[in-house]
Design an enzyme around this catalytic site. Structure first.
Site, mmCIF file in Angstrom:
data_model
loop_
_atom_site.group_PDB
_atom_site.id
_atom_site.type_symbol
_atom_site.label_atom_id
_atom_site.label_comp_id
_atom_site.label_asym_id
_atom_site.label_seq_id
_atom_site.Cartn_x
_atom_site.Cartn_y
_atom_site.Cartn_z
ATOM 1 N N HIS A 31 -11.127 9.304 -13.950
ATOM 2 C CA HIS A 31 -9.512 9.185 -14.470
ATOM 3 C C HIS A 31 -8.996 10.557 -15.094
ATOM 4 O O HIS A 31 -7.729 10.886 -14.326
ATOM 5 C CB HIS A 31 -8.586 8.093 -15.128
ATOM 6 C CG HIS A 31 -6.704 8.059 -15.512
ATOM 7 N ND1 HIS A 31 -6.523 7.917 -14.394
ATOM 8 C CD2 HIS A 31 -6.588 7.809 -16.704
ATOM 9 C CE1 HIS A 31 -5.458 7.974 -15.055
ATOM 10 N NE2 HIS A 31 -5.245 7.695 -16.123
ATOM 11 N N ASP A 40 -12.146 6.606 -10.505
ATOM 12 C CA ASP A 40 -11.083 5.908 -11.123
ATOM 13 C C ASP A 40 -10.697 4.740 -11.416
ATOM 14 O O ASP A 40 -10.416 4.346 -10.437
ATOM 15 C CB ASP A 40 -9.381 6.788 -11.306
ATOM 16 C CG ASP A 40 -8.404 6.836 -11.649
ATOM 17 O OD1 ASP A 40 -8.504 6.179 -12.907
ATOM 18 O OD2 ASP A 40 -7.717 7.412 -11.716
ATOM 19 N N CYS A 82 -1.676 11.723 -14.763
ATOM 20 C CA CYS A 82 -1.236 10.515 -15.412
ATOM 21 C C CYS A 82 0.243 9.151 -15.337
ATOM 22 O O CYS A 82 0.853 10.165 -15.035
ATOM 23 C CB CYS A 82 -2.075 9.608 -16.322
ATOM 24 S SG CYS A 82 -2.254 8.081 -16.559
#
Length: 326
Positions: A269, A234, A137
């Site tokens: 995610h 995601d 991320c």
């Protein structure tokens, strides 16, 4: 220094529906997963660098990997400890909301990560001609950014649910501020939390006063192998879009051979090491809101098993071949 021991605690709650309201709670359970090896761990406070260093047993030097967490902040050690159990010297690096680091930074200073990587590769237990980055991320953007500016320092990048630009906070490098991407019109609010994935492809570069650097990461500068990992479910970012942007930039420079992509249908995610639970919706303390991360349980679990094996192979192939300059 002591025994490498990192605990991952999970608090599981069962609700009547997907609406996570307290009155619908049916049961709860707390479980702990410990990651232990016979190496050593060391709290790192070197200048402004904050983190924990994990070393495998033996004399080394070992190939070095820096673990960069995402937007939750703080210091999370279990992935670095796991990497050390597989023969890597691993630095869990905090970069905000930990110790004396700022809780809500106005920008992220790339030189901080540069200093950490320099300190790490010069450690006597680490192979000294470069390090690998394991990132997710927000951390993946910083990892790719560092690899873009310091290809002499970074020798391999694992980027999970990757960012190709700052979608939240700008960066500073050598005293120069970057622009930032912003888009709030397509934020989707649900009972499970906020979905941001629809914002990414529509985001526009926002010019900050006194900014001198473009927001887009100069991916074309990268010279090391890159492993991009993402799930098609995601909900936090459109990681399929960002992955394609990164791979296309490398391809345009004739560097497509550097890029490996792991695409996982219906994974979310937060693709973590195997046997960690699916985090479909997560409370982000720094933002004071729930965010939907997505993922279908079976497919996400399979993605984590596959990804972890691929990560270990990727880092091993690209870092263990590096010879020490000692």
């Amino acid at each position: 220094m002591g025994q490498c021991c990192s605990e991952l605690t999970d608090k599981t709650r069962c609700h009547e529906t997907v609406c996570y309201r307290a009155e619908m709670l049916m049961s709860r359970e707390t479980s702990s997963l410990w990651h232990i090896l016979k190496g050593t761990d060391q709290c790192v406070k070197e200048g402004r660098i904050r983190g924990t260093l994990f070393l495998p047993p033996g004399n080394g030097p070992f190939p070095g990997v820096i673990d960069l967490l995402g937007g939750a902040g703080g210091l999370v050690e279990f992935k670095a400890c796991l990497l050390a159990s597989h023969g890597f010297a691993a630095l869990a690096l905090a970069y905000f909301a930990y110790d004396d680091l700022p809780v809500e930074p106005e920008y992220l200073d790339l030189e901080y990560f540069e200093e950490a990587a320099e300190w790490f590769r010069n450690h006597p237990s680490v192979v000294s001609n470069g390090v690998g980055l394991h990132s997710i991320c927000l951390g993946s953007w910083l990892g790719l950014l560092l690899a873009s500016y310091r290809n002499d320092l970074v020798k391999a990048v694992v980027a999970i649910s990757p960012w190709n630009a700052p979608f939240w906070i700008p960066y500073v490098y050598k005293g120069k501020l970057s622009n930032v991407f912003r888009e709030i019109e397509n934020v989707q609010e649900t009972d499970e939390g906020i979905i941001y994935s629809n914002c990414v492809a529509r985001a526009k570069e926002f010019a900050l006063p006194s900014a001198e650097l473009a927001a887009l990461t100069p991916i074309e500068r990268i010279t090391c192998p890159v492993l991009l990992v993402y799930g098609t479910d995601d909900k936090n970012i459109d990681s399929e879009f960002t992955t394609n942007c990164i791979s296309e930039r490398l391809k345009a420079e004739g560097k497509e051979s550097l890029c490996t992509i792991l695409r996982h249908p219906n994974a979310g995610h937060l693709i973590e090491p195997p046997y960690t639970p699916l985090n479909h919706s997560v409370y982000m303390k720094i933002f004071k809101q729930y965010r939907v991360f997505g993922g279908k349980p079976n497919e996400h679990a399979l993605a984590q098993e596959i990804t972890w094996r691929k990560i270990l192979d990727f880092l091993g192939q690209n870092l263990r071949t590096c010879k020490s300059n000692l």
